[in-house]
Design a protein around this motif. Structure first.
Motif, PDB file in Angstrom:
ATOM      1  N   GLY A 266       0.830  -1.191   0.000  1.00  0.00           N
ATOM      2  CA  GLY A 266       0.000   0.000   0.000  1.00  0.00           C
ATOM      3  C   GLY A 266       0.868   1.244   0.000  1.00  0.00           C
ATOM      4  O   GLY A 266       1.734   1.396   0.868  1.00  0.00           O
ATOM      5  N   ILE A 267       0.641   2.113  -0.957  1.00  0.00           N
ATOM      6  CA  ILE A 267       1.457   3.314  -1.118  1.00  0.00           C
ATOM      7  C   ILE A 267       0.609   4.525  -0.767  1.00  0.00           C
ATOM      8  O   ILE A 267      -0.361   4.851  -1.459  1.00  0.00           O
ATOM      9  CB  ILE A 267       1.993   3.425  -2.563  1.00  0.00           C
ATOM     10  N   VAL A 268       0.968   5.207   0.307  1.00  0.00           N
ATOM     11  CA  VAL A 268       0.224   6.366   0.791  1.00  0.00           C
ATOM     12  C   VAL A 268       0.918   7.624   0.285  1.00  0.00           C
ATOM     13  O   VAL A 268       2.097   7.840   0.544  1.00  0.00           O
ATOM     14  CB  VAL A 268       0.153   6.380   2.328  1.00  0.00           C
ATOM     15  N   GLY A 269       0.165   8.453  -0.427  1.00  0.00           N
ATOM     16  CA  GLY A 269       0.752   9.594  -1.106  1.00  0.00           C
ATOM     17  C   GLY A 269       1.166   9.178  -2.505  1.00  0.00           C
ATOM     18  O   GLY A 269       2.307   9.337  -2.908  1.00  0.00           O
ATOM     19  N   PHE A 270       0.198   8.620  -3.233  1.00  0.00           N
ATOM     20  CA  PHE A 270       0.511   8.039  -4.538  1.00  0.00           C
ATOM     21  C   PHE A 270       0.642   9.146  -5.579  1.00  0.00           C
ATOM     22  O   PHE A 270      -0.335   9.577  -6.201  1.00  0.00           O
ATOM     23  CB  PHE A 270      -0.567   7.036  -4.954  1.00  0.00           C
ATOM     24  N   GLY A 271       1.884   9.622  -5.726  1.00  0.00           N
ATOM     25  CA  GLY A 271       2.216  10.626  -6.725  1.00  0.00           C
ATOM     26  C   GLY A 271       3.336  10.106  -7.595  1.00  0.00           C
ATOM     27  O   GLY A 271       3.374   8.905  -7.933  1.00  0.00           O
ATOM     28  N   SER A 272       4.290  10.954  -7.940  1.00  0.00           N
ATOM     29  CA  SER A 272       5.355  10.532  -8.854  1.00  0.00           C
ATOM     30  C   SER A 272       6.264   9.487  -8.217  1.00  0.00           C
ATOM     31  O   SER A 272       6.644   8.502  -8.864  1.00  0.00           O
ATOM     32  CB  SER A 272       6.160  11.747  -9.310  1.00  0.00           C
ATOM     33  N   VAL A 273       6.631   9.675  -6.946  1.00  0.00           N
ATOM     34  CA  VAL A 273       7.475   8.685  -6.267  1.00  0.00           C
ATOM     35  C   VAL A 273       6.703   7.392  -6.077  1.00  0.00           C
ATOM     36  O   VAL A 273       7.225   6.288  -6.310  1.00  0.00           O
ATOM     37  CB  VAL A 273       7.978   9.220  -4.917  1.00  0.00           C
ATOM     38  N   GLY A 274       5.455   7.500  -5.653  1.00  0.00           N
ATOM     39  CA  GLY A 274       4.637   6.309  -5.468  1.00  0.00           C
ATOM     40  C   GLY A 274       4.446   5.524  -6.745  1.00  0.00           C
ATOM     41  O   GLY A 274       4.475   4.285  -6.737  1.00  0.00           O
ATOM     42  N   ALA A 275       4.261   6.224  -7.852  1.00  0.00           N
ATOM     43  CA  ALA A 275       4.112   5.541  -9.135  1.00  0.00           C
ATOM     44  C   ALA A 275       5.393   4.811  -9.516  1.00  0.00           C
ATOM     45  O   ALA A 275       5.351   3.689 -10.045  1.00  0.00           O
ATOM     46  CB  ALA A 275       3.725   6.543 -10.225  1.00  0.00           C
TER      47      ALA A 275
END
Length: 353
Positions: free
Chosen positions: A159-168
Motif C-alpha cells: 500500500g502506497i500512501v501519497g501516490f504521486g510521482s514517487v509512489g508511481a
C-alpha cells in the motif's frame, strides 16, 4: 549599454562546506561559475538564516530544510529565487514567497527513482529480516536463525500512501516482484494508476489490506500525524510500516507503542521527528525496526540529477527564463520572460510588492 550585475547565489551551510564540497558529493557548482554566476556558502548553519547573511543574494540554494517565511524574506529584499535541493518544501511558506515576489522551485523528477528505490529497499530489508540476520551472523549465532524467517513478497499487498510521482515509480519497480498494489492520495486519481495495476482506495481500506505500507506523502497541515494510534490499530499485526516521506507524517509515540506491543510486525524509517533521533530513543534498540539517517536515497544519480535540476533553475532565473518545477507560478513576473530580457539588463528592476 549598462554593465550586467553578477547574479549572486547563497548556498545554505547545512550540507555544504565553504569550498563548495558537499555531503552529497560533487554538486557541479562550476556550472554557476562558468555562467558568470557568483556563489558562496553561508558562514554558518542557522535556521532561519540571519538577516546579514542574505544581503545581496539574488537566489538561495537550500540543501536542507531552512525556514523561509515572512521574517526571512523581509531580510532579503533583493531575493528572487529559493531553489530547493530535493522535492520537499514544507519548511517554505509558499504564500509568503508569492507575496514577496520570490520564486520557489524544487526537483521532483530527480528524486523520483532514488526515493522509490529507497522505499523498496526498506520493504525488502523488513521482509527478509535483514538487520536481525546481519546481527546473528556477526555474532556467530547461526543457531538462532530459525527465529527470523522472512515474510512473503510474492502475492503480498503493498500500500502506497501519497501516490504521486514517487509512489508511481515505487509501484513500477515493485510490480515485477508479484506484489499486489494499492494506492492512496488526496484526489483519488492518478494518470498512471491503471497502467501500473494500482487500485486507488481510501486510507482506511489501504491500511487494513496491506502487508507493507509505504508513506510517500508530502507533509502538509492535512498530512501531519496522518498515521497515529487509530491508523496503526487498523493494520495487520503481520504488516510493516515504511516512511520515506517526512517524520511528522507519523505520530512517533504511537508508533513506538505499536512496535513495543508488536501490534505491527516492524517499521523501516528513513525520516524522523525530530532529526536526529535522541541517543536514548527506544527506536534505536528495537530489533523489528530498520533505520536510516534521512539519506537512503543519497546515491550518485541522486546527487547528479538533483544538482542538475536545482542549478538549472538558478541559471534560468539568472538569464530571465521561467524555471521548471516552479511551485508558485503566480510569482513569476511576466515582464521578465525570456523574450523581454535583453543582453546587459540587470535584475534591479525585478518587481517586488
Amino acid at each position: 549599454m549598462s554593465q550586467r550585475t553578477p547574479f549572486r547565489v547563497a548556498i545554505t551551510a547545512d550540507a555544504v562546506r565553504p569550498d563548495g564540497t558537499s555531503i552529497h558529493g560533487d554538486l557541479g557548482l562550476e556550472r554557476l561559475t562558468n555562467a558568470g554566476v557568483q556563489w558562496h556558502v553561508l558562514p554558518s548553519y542557522e535556521n532561519p538564516i540571519p538577516r546579514p547573511h542574505l544581503q545581496g543574494a539574488d537566489a538561495v540554494l537550500s540543501l536542507g530544510h531552512i525556514n523561509f517565511g515572512e521574517e526571512t524574506l523581509a531580510a532579503a529584499p533583493g531575493l528572487k529565487l529559493v531553489a530547493r535541493f530535493g522535492a520537499g518544501y514544507d519548511s517554505i511558506d509558499l504564500d509568503a514567497c508569492t507575496r514577496a515576489g520570490v520564486l520557489v522551485t524544487n526537483t521532483p523528477a530527480a528524486v523520483r527513482k532514488p526515493l522509490a528505490a529507497a522505499g523498496l529497499t526498506l520493504v525488502l530489508a523488513l521482509a527478509h529480516r535483514l538487520l536481525a540476520k546481519d546481527r546473528l551472523t556477526r555474532a556467530s549465532r547461526w543457531e538462532d536463525r530459525e527465529r527470523h524467517r522472512g515474510s512473503s513478497i510474492d502475492g503480498a499487498t503493498l500500500g502506497i500512501v501519497g501516490f504521486g510521482s514517487v509512489g508511481a515509480e515505487l509501484a513500477r519497480i515493485a510490480a515485477p516482484l508479484g506484489l499486489k498494489l494499492l494506492g492512496n492520495n488526496r484526489s483519488g486519481r492518478h494518470p498512471e494508476a491503471d497502467e501500473l495495476g494500482v487500485k486507488l482506495v481510501g486510507l482506511e481500506e489501504l491500511l487494513v489490506a496491506s502487508d507493507y505500507v509505504v508513506l510517500c506523502a508530502a507533509l502538509t497541515p492535512e498530512t501531519e500525524n496522518l498515521i497515529g494510534q487509530r491508523e496503526l490499530e487498523l493494520m495487520k499485526p503481520s504488516a510493516f510500516l515504511v516512511n520515506i516521506g517526512r517524520g511528522r507524517l507519523v505520530d512517533t509515540d504511537a508508533l513506538r507503542a505499536a512496535l513495543r506491543r508488536e501490534r505491527i510486525a516492524g517499521a523501516g524509517l528513513d525520516v524522523f521527528e525530530p532529526e536526529p533521533l535522541a541517543a536514548d530513543d527506544e527506536l534505536l534498540q528495537m530489533e523489528n525496526v530498520v533505520l536510516s539517517p534521512h539519506s537512503l536515497c543519497w546515491t550518485a544519480d541522486f546527487t547528479r540529477d538533483v544538482s542538475a535540476s536545482a542549478l538549472q533553475a538558478i541559471l534560468d532565473v539568472a538569464a530571465g527564463r521561467r524555471p521548471r518545477n516552479l511551485l508558485n507560478p503566480e510569482a513569476w513576473p511576466a515582464a521578465h520572460d525570456a523574450e523581454s530580457v535583453q543582453q546587459g539588463d540587470t535584475f534591479s528592476s525585478w518587481p517586488r510588492p
